[in-house]
Design an enzyme around this catalytic site. Structure first.
Site, PDB file in Angstrom:
ATOM      1  CB  SER A 119      -6.284   1.265  -3.102  1.00 29.70           C
ATOM      2  OG  SER A 119      -7.646   1.378  -3.468  1.00 29.70           O
ATOM      3  CE  LYS A 127      -7.957  -0.285   4.478  1.00 32.77           C
ATOM      4  NZ  LYS A 127      -8.061   0.753   5.536  1.00 32.77           N
TER       5      LYS A 127
END
Length: 320
Positions: A305, A52
């Site tokens: 991720s 992110k």
């Protein structure tokens, strides 16, 4: 909305250089079985523990001086929260983060440690509270995925995979929640490596994106359904509008994995890959380990991720 192009992706890559880690593409000989091979993209190695930071820094660095002076607000279960807090700290901006009160404690603590003000709310108020704060204080809203700068920043994952991948790479597995990572990565890969297939992966308990992909209509699931999954970073109830356009344009398929498959893969990545992956970060690899026969690929890359999970949960999953 217009699709993000290669120019925007390259600009994001330049903007985040030196802030986001250019994570390696790791070969996994221990995961090969003679007919297929796996490479992992370990975004858990980012300074905030997840991909992110790419989108968050790209968005905040592009703000005008006037927007920076207003401060920013964002909502997130944890990884976008940490990324916005970290990026705001680097740029000297005030950041207010709205988080569900069900967020993992480690993510709440990290967000505060990066200097942001954290407001905990019931899950149903996560997406409405930022709107109220924008109206009351004039903050700039930094959405978790439905923004071209966010999507382009996340898409740098795909640029790096395309630059580092072996010539034989034919399938890339990407986690999906709101679709920023999947949409951006798919766009980058299709624009630079058009022969590579891109497959999105979701928990079956939060499979709103798969339904949207299959029906061609952006579909929302009730928050009471999506919050059943252990993959707390993938509990978003629907794809964003801009990510949905990118998924429709560039993604080849969407598949789901079970809760047990996610749990098993967190443990497997820790034991065999020496990688700490949170449940959300393990779903793409879970698709390889549990469904590769159905995916018709030979050389896979899977995006890990994120790796922000409570130590007690990791201990629990390793013990089973």
């Amino acid at each position: 909305m217009a699709l993000v192009g290669l120019e925007e992706l390259r600009a994001a890559q330049r903007r985040i250089a030196g802030v986001a880690v250019r994570t390696p593409l790791l070969p996994c000989p221990w995961a090969a079985d003679g007919s297929r091979a796996l490479w992992l993209k370990p975004e858990n190695l980012q300074p905030t523990g997840a991909f992110k930071i790419r989108g968050a820094y790209n968005r905040l660095a592009a703000l005008t001086d006037g927007e920076r002076a207003r401060g920013v607000v964002a909502q997130s279960s944890g990884n976008h929260a940490q990324a916005v807090a970290y990026a705001a700290g680097l740029l000297g901006l005030k950041a207010v983060i709205v988080m569900p009160d069900t967020s993992p404690a480690v993510k709440v603590a990290n967000t505060r440690a990066f200097g942001a003000e954290v407001i905990l709310v019931p899950p149903a108020e996560r997406d409405t509270t930022p709107v109220e704060l924008v109206d009351k204080h004039g903050y700039v809203w930094v959405p978790p995925f439905d923004d071209p700068y966010i999507l382009a920043g996340q898409g740098t994952v795909g640029l790096e995979i395309g630059e580092d991948a072996p010539d034989e790479l034919d399938t890339v597995l990407v986690p999906c929640s709101g679709g920023g990572l999947l949409g951006g990565t798919a766009a980058a890969l299709k624009l630079t490596c058009p022969g590579v297939r891109v497959i999105g992966v979701e928990p079956e308990l939060a499979a709103d994106a798969q339904e949207s992909f299959r029906t061609g209509r952006r579909t929302a699931w009730p928050i009471t359904d999506t919050f059943r999954t252990i993959a707390d970073g993938l509990r978003t109830t629907s794809l964003g509008e801009l990510p949905f356009d990118h998924v429709q344009a560039y993604v080849d398929d969407m598949v789901t994995v079970t809760e047990q498959e996610i749990r098993d893969t967190v443990a497997l990545l820790a034991r065999r890959g020496r990688l700490v992956a949170e449940p959300s970060g393990a779903v793409a690899a879970a698709a390889y380990f549990h469904h590769a026969d159905e995916l018709d690929g030979r050389v896979f890359a899977a995006v890990v991720s994120g790796g922000n999970l409570d130590p007690s949960l990791l201990a629990e999953l390793l013990a089973t």
